[in-house]
Structures are given as C-alpha cells and as structure tokens.
Design a protein around this motif. Structure first.
Motif, PDB file in Angstrom:
ATOM      1  N   UNK A  84      17.073-102.662  97.458  1.00 26.30           N
ATOM      2  CA  UNK A  84      16.429-103.386  96.360  1.00 26.30           C
ATOM      3  C   UNK A  84      16.048-102.450  95.224  1.00 26.30           C
ATOM      4  N   UNK A  85      15.589-101.244  95.555  1.00 24.21           N
ATOM      5  CA  UNK A  85      15.271-100.260  94.521  1.00 24.21           C
ATOM      6  C   UNK A  85      16.524 -99.883  93.732  1.00 24.21           C
ATOM      7  N   UNK A  86      17.621 -99.654  94.448  1.00 20.34           N
ATOM      8  CA  UNK A  86      18.898 -99.351  93.792  1.00 20.34           C
ATOM      9  C   UNK A  86      19.342-100.512  92.911  1.00 20.34           C
ATOM     10  N   UNK A  87      19.144-101.711  93.404  1.00 24.15           N
ATOM     11  CA  UNK A  87      19.530-102.909  92.658  1.00 24.15           C
ATOM     12  C   UNK A  87      18.721-103.043  91.368  1.00 24.15           C
ATOM     13  N   UNK A  88      17.409-102.806  91.455  1.00 24.65           N
ATOM     14  CA  UNK A  88      16.554-102.939  90.282  1.00 24.65           C
ATOM     15  C   UNK A  88      16.895-101.906  89.207  1.00 24.65           C
ATOM     16  N   UNK A  89      17.266-100.703  89.643  1.00 25.63           N
ATOM     17  CA  UNK A  89      17.467 -99.612  88.688  1.00 25.63           C
ATOM     18  C   UNK A  89      18.881 -99.539  88.123  1.00 25.63           C
ATOM     19  N   UNK A  90      19.877-100.048  88.856  1.00 22.18           N
ATOM     20  CA  UNK A  90      21.261 -99.808  88.452  1.00 22.18           C
ATOM     21  C   UNK A  90      22.122-101.054  88.308  1.00 22.18           C
ATOM     22  N   UNK A  91      21.728-102.167  88.888  1.00 20.25           N
ATOM     23  CA  UNK A  91      22.602-103.335  88.903  1.00 20.25           C
ATOM     24  C   UNK A  91      22.158-104.390  87.891  1.00 20.25           C
ATOM     25  N   UNK A  92      20.871-104.635  87.819  1.00 17.46           N
ATOM     26  CA  UNK A  92      20.364-105.700  86.954  1.00 17.46           C
ATOM     27  C   UNK A  92      19.760-105.148  85.673  1.00 17.46           C
ATOM     28  N   UNK A  93      19.690-106.004  84.668  1.00 16.97           N
ATOM     29  CA  UNK A  93      18.932-105.665  83.470  1.00 16.97           C
ATOM     30  C   UNK A  93      17.475-105.437  83.846  1.00 16.97           C
ATOM     31  N   UNK A  94      16.830-104.637  83.053  1.00 20.52           N
ATOM     32  CA  UNK A  94      15.398-104.430  83.270  1.00 20.52           C
ATOM     33  C   UNK A  94      14.650-105.741  82.996  1.00 20.52           C
ATOM     34  N   UNK A  95      13.898-106.246  83.955  1.00 21.46           N
ATOM     35  CA  UNK A  95      13.146-107.483  83.709  1.00 21.46           C
ATOM     36  C   UNK A  95      11.881-107.198  82.914  1.00 21.46           C
ATOM     37  N   UNK A  96      11.411-108.196  82.195  1.00 21.94           N
ATOM     38  CA  UNK A  96      10.135-108.063  81.503  1.00 21.94           C
ATOM     39  C   UNK A  96       9.011-107.964  82.522  1.00 21.94           C
ATOM     40  N   UNK A  97       8.046-107.103  82.245  1.00 21.36           N
ATOM     41  CA  UNK A  97       6.877-106.996  83.109  1.00 21.36           C
ATOM     42  C   UNK A  97       6.067-108.293  83.016  1.00 21.36           C
ATOM     43  N   UNK A  98       5.549-108.724  84.152  1.00 17.11           N
ATOM     44  CA  UNK A  98       4.716-109.919  84.207  1.00 17.11           C
ATOM     45  C   UNK A  98       3.426-109.571  84.945  1.00 17.11           C
ATOM     46  N   UNK A  99       2.298-109.445  84.235  1.00 15.28           N
ATOM     47  CA  UNK A  99       1.037-109.141  84.920  1.00 15.28           C
ATOM     48  C   UNK A  99       0.667-110.240  85.912  1.00 15.28           C
ATOM     49  N   UNK A 100       0.244-109.849  87.101  1.00 19.69           N
ATOM     50  CA  UNK A 100      -0.161-110.810  88.115  1.00 19.69           C
ATOM     51  C   UNK A 100      -1.195-110.170  89.021  1.00 19.69           C
ATOM     52  N   UNK A 101      -2.056-110.996  89.616  1.00 17.18           N
ATOM     53  CA  UNK A 101      -3.143-110.496  90.452  1.00 17.18           C
ATOM     54  C   UNK A 101      -2.812-110.542  91.935  1.00 17.18           C
ATOM     55  N   UNK A 102      -1.718-111.210  92.317  1.00 18.40           N
ATOM     56  CA  UNK A 102      -1.348-111.326  93.730  1.00 18.40           C
ATOM     57  C   UNK A 102       0.101-111.770  93.808  1.00 18.40           C
TER      58      UNK A 102
END
Length: 592
Positions: A528-546
């Motif tokens: 999943x880390x590899x997927x987030x960094x190299x396969x998909x576009x960077x997603x927008x950050x979404x602040x969340x509490x849980x």
C-alpha cells in the motif's frame, strides 16, 4: 492569456506549483479565461485570490494550469479552514492570523510552517468555494446552468469541462518518505508523522490502524501456533481459545479509540471544527430554497429518495443476497462431489481435489464482491443523496451486508448446520489464503506493473529536444496526470473488516488464521505504501479526527455477531467444554 494576471501578488520566481488543473481540450477560450480569472480575482470580487500559471507542453490544445498561492494567502486560508496548530506553550489551538506570533515555529519567512499537504488542502478548499454570483450559465456553455451560490468547480466537473484537479508530488520529500517508509525492510513502526505531513490525516490514520491491527494480531498468532500444533483435536482447549478471542476482539477496539485520539490530538485534527457539508457534485433536483441553509440550490424530495431506497435498492440487495446463497449451495454440491471422488480413488490427486471447490468458491466470492460493489455504487448514486456522508453511509451499508453474507455464510452454515469441524477448518483456510493472494494481485502488483510500463513509454516520448526550461516539471505533470486516481480508503478498510471477521469469529477453529493475517498485513503495509507513492496520483489531504464510520462498524457490528457466534459455538464441542465456556461467557458479560 491567464499568465497576464497570474502574478499580481508575487514575482514569477517565487511561484510554487501546488495543484494541477486540467481542462478539456475542447474547452472554449472564453470559458478558460473566465475560470482562470475567477481563480486569481480578489476575494472581494468573488475570486479565490490564488496564483495561476499555464503549463507549456509539446502537445497542442492541452489546457493544463498550475495553481499556487502566496504565503500570506495560505496563512489566511489556514484560518478559514480552521487548522489547529501547536502554540509556544505546547497547547493546541485553532490558527488565527492575528495571533500567528504565538504559534510554535512560526516566522514570517518560514514557509514550512504549513506542510505541503495543508497548503494543497487550503487551495482545494478555496477552489471548491468559488461560487457563481450573477452568472446564469458557464460562459460558452448555455446548457451548463449556474445560480447564485453554486460551486463553479462542481459545475465544471459535472459538465465535463474540467477533467481533473490533483495535487503535485514533492519529488524530494517523496524520495525521503519512500526510503523511510518502505525503501528498506525493517522491524518497527511506520513513520506515521511523515505520512501525515505528506498525505494528510485520513491516509495516515488508515496506515496507523493497519499497523495497530497487525501488532494486535501477534498475541493471537503466538497463541494460535501451539494450539494448532498440540491441541489439534482437543476441543476443550479450543473453547478456552474462543474465550480469549472474545476478550481480545473487544479490548483491541477499545484501546484503538485511545490510540487514535492521542494521534489526532497531536496532529491537531481532534479539536478541528467540522466544515459545513456542501451538496455532492452528483446531486440533482429542482432549483429551490433549501429549508436549512436558506440558499438557492437543487432540492429533491426525501419521499422520492425513500421510495427509491425501499422499492428498488432494498429488493435489489435482497436479490443479490439470494443469488449469493444459491452460489453457496452450488459450492456445497462441489464439496460433496470432491469428497465422493476422494473416497472412490483415495490418491494424492484426489486429496488435492478436496481443496478445489473451496478455491473456486473463493475466486467466485471475490468476483461477485467486485461486481456487486460496482452495482451498489450505481444504485446509491441513483438514489440521489444530497450529502457525501449520506451517500457513503448508504453505500457502505449495502456493500457490508453483501460482503459479509457472501464471505461468511458458508462458514456459518458449516459450523451451525452441518457441524463439520474438518470442513470448516479447510474452508476457512482456503477462503482466507485465496482472498489474500487475490487482493494482493489485484490491488498492488497489477497496478504497479501497468504503471511501470506507462512510465517507460512516457519517458521515451519525453526524450525529444527540450522546448522549455521547466521540462522537468512538464514531465512530472504529464506522468502524474495519467496515473490512476486513488479512490480512498473504502476498499482497504473493507478488506480489514473481513479479515477481522475471519480471525475474531473463526480462529478458534483454525488458530493459524491470525498467523496468515499478520503475514498478509505486513506485505499490505509495504504494498500500500508503494501504491500510494508510485502508482496513484497524490490525493488531497483530508483532516479527520478518527477512522469515521468504520470505527462504529467494527465495534457495533462485530460485537453483536461475535456474541451470537460465541453463544452457539458449543454446538461444535462436547458438553464439558460447553459448561466451561458458558462460565467464561457469563463472566465476560458481567464484566462488560
């Protein structure tokens, strides 16, 4: 033309591209000019007061723009969205520009006070809050109607004029994160603070929950191995393992609440006020006045929505559940055929044939889950929910009910109808291992292979003579805009939800379930880390509490199911074990 007004606040050398906007190639010039002008206009004129720069590429007709913001504009935006930052006295407070000097590490020349993910989140918020004033339509597109207060970006998206908006990667920071996250095999914790700074709280909390759940599985795995080796047919000891299982399932979910609250307080999202939720882009209806907001927007009758849910969606879900049960009965016919074949031949081949029905059924389950997910998304969109949260809740409910029945119905049937311990253990092992292998192939290896092939083709195509001093940025944008879009953590949490069910409900029958879950989750973290960094576009950050609704689902759904299963589990064991287990269960209920 947009470049003539794009640098009113700062010089071009200070421009830092943060977000990419891609408009359709067929977008009319007047539409592009109007939209980019609204982005850079002052707030008093209804604009976003951001910076825009067109991206010069070799391809003709492409409408790609880079969006940034001045440092002052980002600080004011941080106050608008309600970011919570640490003060000099180590307390957490909502950031305000007037009291900026009281916040830790703040300086007028410190552009790292806000993380890149926070800056991109602010720009996304400002773009989504670009609203029509007196316009009745998108210039150049009479069919794309506007009304006062309507989000311009949402209308452009639904009209097909705006292709996509995505945040750019920071290549240097990404390399550092990749090295510390998955670049080397290590035994230890993930760099969750770095993940949060780069991808935002929603992604960081998913990886935090995945890591926490993996560590929580280790006691189950350690106890499960000797149980599997030395207590294979001692059902009395299995009941004790089931009691420990029951306590473990409750404790880890309660402890996670405290772990989650501690992290989000440190990150500043636990105290962050929720923004007023806007209508989702796909929501449609007759233009009217909303009774709560008082604004002019599409209004859709709740009665019509309820009729769609109960007269169409509910029967469809019931029909799918019936089909799932029908497929399950076919699986049991195959099991009976394989058993008869083994009794007649009694060879190594016939022994292997005993596992074939379970493997086929596991593959069919995965295929049915994915087809149903697609149908559930279409059906939930057709229900026309006004808010994204309502849409997600109805979608999750549909998907969870089907996935749970599809994955666990056969196991419940074997356990409480057939009373076949051997078949239950064999089916559970086959379903668990096969589903994990298929998920790894479908979610990580296949996308990674396809993306690597695309990157090679793109790099060859970009090796032509350089036409611009910013070719490295051009190459980066061209690579990233063709990457897949990360669709959120829904599928990831769903996989953990089903895995938690396999372990908490049935690991007392097959103690190695936790062992395979740990091995799967370790590879899941890296993939999943590899997927987030190299396969998909960077997603927008979404602040969340849980972790949102998933926290409620894990606690309430499985706590009820687990108690029901535990109360009936004695049917698989002898009477003496039943009496012991009953005492354990009564004690557990008395404690909480």
């Amino acid at each position: 033309m947009a470049q003539s007004w794009s640098f009113l606040d700062v010089c071009e050398s200070d421009f830092r591209p943060l977000v990419v906007i891609e408009l359709a190639k067929s977008a009319k010039a007047e539409t592009v000019e109007w939209f980019t002008k609204r982005i850079v206009d002052k707030k008093a004129k209804g604009g976003a007061q951001l910076l825009v720069k067109p991206l010069l590429t070799e391809k003709e007709g492409e409408n790609i723009y880079l969006v940034g913001a001045s440092h002052l504009r980002l600080l004011l935006g941080a106050e608008t969205v309600g970011l919570v930052k640490k003060c000099s006295d180590n307390s957490m407070r909502t950031f305000t520009y007037s009291s900026r000097k009281t916040f830790k590490d703040f300086a007028d020349d410190n552009h790292d006070f806000l993380t890149m993910a926070e800056c991109q989140y602010i720009i996304k918020h400002e773009l989504e809050n670009l609203r029509a004033k007196d316009e009745k339509m998108i210039p150049g597109y009479p069919q794309a109607k506007l009304y006062p207060g309507k989000s311009i970006v949402r209308r452009l998206l639904t009209s097909g004029i705006l292709v996509q908006i995505f945040p750019l990667h920071d290549r240097e920071e990404l390399k550092k994160l990749c090295h510390s996250w998955y670049g080397r095999v290590k035994v230890g914790y993930q760099p969750l603070d770095d993940v949060r700074c780069y991808f935002g709280e929603t992604i960081a909390l998913y990886f935090a929950f995945l890591e926490y759940f993996t560590f929580a599985l280790i006691p189950m795995a350690v106890i499960g191995i000797p149980y599997y080796v030395f207590a294979w047919e001692d059902y009395d000891k299995y009941v004790m393992f089931a009691t420990f299982n029951l306590l473990w399932s409750t404790v880890i979910l309660e402890v996670w609440k405290r772990v989650c609250a501690t992290m989000t307080y440190r990150w500043g999202t636990l105290l962050m006020k929720r923004q007023f939720e806007e209508p989702r882009p796909g929501f449609h209806g007759v233009l009217g006045i909303h009774p709560v907001t008082g604004r002019e927007e599409p209004v859709y009758s709740s009665i019509k929505r309820q009729l769609r849910i109960y007269l169409v969606s509910l029967p469809f879900v019931c029909l799918c559940l019936y089909f799932s049960l029908y497929v399950m009965m076919i699986y049991f016919d195959l099991e009976e055929w394989a058993l008869d074949y083994h009794e007649e031949n009694d060879s190594n081949l016939s022994s292997l044939m005993l596992f074939v029905p379970s493997i086929i059924y596991a593959v069919v389950i995965e295929v049915m889950n994915r087809i149903y997910r697609y149908a559930a998304e279409l059906l939930t969109s057709w229900e026309n929910h006004r808010l994204e949260s309502s849409y997600q809740n109805h979608l999750i409910l549909k998907v969870l009910v089907f996935n749970f029945l599809n994955c666990f119905a056969s196991l419940f049937y074997i356990a409480f109808v057939l009373f076949d311990m051997h078949l239950l253990r064999q089916s559970l092992a086959t379903l668990l291992i096969t589903s994990q292998i298929l998920n790894q192939l479908a979610e990580s290896l296949l996308p990674y292979w396809l993306q690597k092939r695309y990157n090679k083709r793109m790099k060859k195509r970009l090796c032509s003579p350089k036409i611009d001093k910013d070719l490295s940025l051009v190459e980066q944008v061209n690579l990233e805009k063709e990457m897949g879009t990360y669709c959120g953590t829904f599928d990831d949490y769903l996989e953990l939800f089903l895995q938690f069910g396999y372990v908490s409900l049935f690991s007392c029958v097959y103690p190695l379930a936790a062992v395979f879950a740990v091995l799967n989750n370790i590879t899941e973290i890296y993939s999943d880390a590899l997927k987030m960094c190299n396969i998909y576009k960077r997603p927008f950050a979404e602040p969340t509490a849980n972790i949102g609704v998933w926290q409620v689902i894990f606690v309430s759904f499985y706590s009820y199911i687990l108690k029901e299963v535990s109360e009936n589990l004695f049917k698989l064991f002898d009477l003496s074990a039943t009496l012991k287990f009953s005492r354990y269960f009564v004690l557990f209920n008395a404690l909480g």
